[in-house]
Scaffold this motif. Structure first.
Motif, PDB file in Angstrom:
ATOM      1  N   GLU A 127      -6.629  10.349 -26.187  1.00 13.38           N
ATOM      2  CA  GLU A 127      -8.032  10.347 -26.546  1.00 13.38           C
ATOM      3  C   GLU A 127      -8.746  11.399 -25.702  1.00 13.38           C
ATOM      4  OE1 GLU A 127      -9.774   6.445 -27.103  1.00 13.38           O
ATOM      5  OE2 GLU A 127     -11.614   7.106 -26.122  1.00 13.38           O
ATOM      6  N   VAL A 141     -12.039  12.401 -30.044  1.00 13.26           N
ATOM      7  CA  VAL A 141     -10.822  12.685 -30.798  1.00 13.26           C
ATOM      8  C   VAL A 141      -9.718  11.781 -30.292  1.00 13.26           C
ATOM      9  CG1 VAL A 141      -9.020  14.403 -31.206  1.00 13.26           C
ATOM     10  CG2 VAL A 141     -11.422  15.065 -31.312  1.00 13.26           C
ATOM     11  N   THR A 142      -8.969  11.238 -31.204  1.00 15.42           N
ATOM     12  CA  THR A 142      -7.776  10.466 -30.853  1.00 15.42           C
ATOM     13  C   THR A 142      -6.557  11.129 -31.468  1.00 15.42           C
ATOM     14  OG1 THR A 142      -7.932   9.027 -32.784  1.00 15.42           O
ATOM     15  CG2 THR A 142      -9.098   8.312 -30.783  1.00 15.42           C
ATOM     16  N   LEU A 143      -5.431  10.899 -30.850  1.00 16.67           N
ATOM     17  CA  LEU A 143      -4.176  11.462 -31.327  1.00 16.67           C
ATOM     18  C   LEU A 143      -3.089  10.395 -31.217  1.00 16.67           C
ATOM     19  CD1 LEU A 143      -2.545  13.960 -32.292  1.00 16.67           C
ATOM     20  CD2 LEU A 143      -2.125  14.459 -29.870  1.00 16.67           C
ATOM     21  N   THR A 199       0.749  10.466 -31.847  1.00 16.82           N
ATOM     22  CA  THR A 199       1.897  11.301 -32.198  1.00 16.82           C
ATOM     23  C   THR A 199       2.985  10.506 -32.919  1.00 16.82           C
ATOM     24  OG1 THR A 199       2.750  10.959 -29.973  1.00 16.82           O
ATOM     25  CG2 THR A 199       1.521  12.986 -30.369  1.00 16.82           C
ATOM     26  N   SER A 255      -4.499  12.166 -36.342  1.00 17.24           N
ATOM     27  CA  SER A 255      -5.594  12.337 -35.413  1.00 17.24           C
ATOM     28  C   SER A 255      -6.881  11.947 -36.124  1.00 17.24           C
ATOM     29  CB  SER A 255      -5.671  13.797 -34.952  1.00 17.24           C
ATOM     30  OG  SER A 255      -6.813  14.029 -34.159  1.00 17.24           O
ATOM     31  N   CYS A 271      -8.926  20.080 -39.138  1.00 21.58           N
ATOM     32  CA  CYS A 271      -7.969  19.963 -38.053  1.00 21.58           C
ATOM     33  C   CYS A 271      -6.966  21.103 -38.203  1.00 21.58           C
ATOM     34  CB  CYS A 271      -7.254  18.617 -38.067  1.00 21.58           C
ATOM     35  SG  CYS A 271      -6.125  18.356 -39.454  1.00 21.58           S
TER      36      CYS A 271
END
Lengths: 114, 117
Positions: A55, A63-65, A67, A72, A89
């Motif tokens: 984050e 923004v969050t990610l 994987t 995202s 993005c």
């Protein structure tokens, strides 16, 4: 097929509300970036999140990610009319030639209604 | 510091004509990229210069497109002859390090909107 895909394609909300846009990608990444394009203007880099981050915040942007899900999200809080724009993005892809290029999603068209 | 500039901002030409787009990167940026967005679709990579050399031109759609970067400064993208499907917005970007570098950020120009009639 594209590296990044976003949803929704279009989002219309009232000023002051929060806006959430999502992005999915296909390959492994070093980082993921979000850009904004105002009508008639160029792309502006908003925020970069690295693959080992989950984050990141910048002002009204969050923004969050994830994987593991290759996804995202971009959250804009307390939206303003000036936030009306297209949001993209982008991921960095290494090319065979040893260079790098950005691969963009189709973008989300965000409209903030006064 | 001046950002990436592009000229013209808008070009309207007829099918079969030639158009040349120009990009001036940020001073000192060795990496220069061209992208385009056609018909409201995704932004697609065209090519990447490192100084005056083409590092990767895998995104160039066909041989009607020719990009040059004389002396490693500004770049031109020529479309000859233009076709209807070439209409779109052409973006130029520059970066100090390669696009996958630590910062990863590419600085974009305002784009040239090309309309082929």
């Amino acid at each position: 097929s594209q590296q990044g895909e976003e949803d929704p394609q279009a989002l219309s909300i009232q000023e002051g509300e929060n806006a959430t846009m999502n992005c999915s990608y296909k390959t492994s990444i070093n980082n993921l970036q979000w850009y904004r394009q105002n009508s008639g203007r160029g792309l502006v880099h908003l925020i970069l999140i690295r693959s080992n981050e989950r984050e990141k915040h910048s002002g009204r942007l969050r923004v969050t990610l994830d994987t593991s899900k290759k996804s995202s999200s971009l959250l804009i809080t307390a939206s303003r009319a000036a936030d009306t724009a297209s949001y993209f993005c982008a991921t960095v892809v290494n090319t065979i030639q040893g260079a790098q290029k950005l691969v963009f999603g189709q973008g989300t068209r965000l409209t903030i209604n006064p | 510091e001046a950002g990436v500039t592009q000229f013209p901002s808008h070009s309207v030409i007829e099918k079969g004509q030639t158009v040349t787009l120009r990009c001036d990167p940020i001073s000192g940026h060795d990496n220069l990229y061209w992208y385009r967005r056609v018909m409201g679709k995704e932004i697609k990579f065209l090519l990447h210069f490192v100084k005056e050399s083409k590092q990767d031109e895998s995104g160039m759609p066909n041989n009607r497109f020719l990009a040059e970067r004389t002396g490693g400064t500004y770049s031109t993208l020529k479309v000859q002859p233009a076709e209807l499907e070439d209409s779109g917005v052409y973006f130029c970007a520059s970066s100090q390090v390669g696009g996958g570098g630590a910062s990863g950020e590419q600085f974009f120009g305002p784009g040239t909107r090309l309309t082929v009639l």
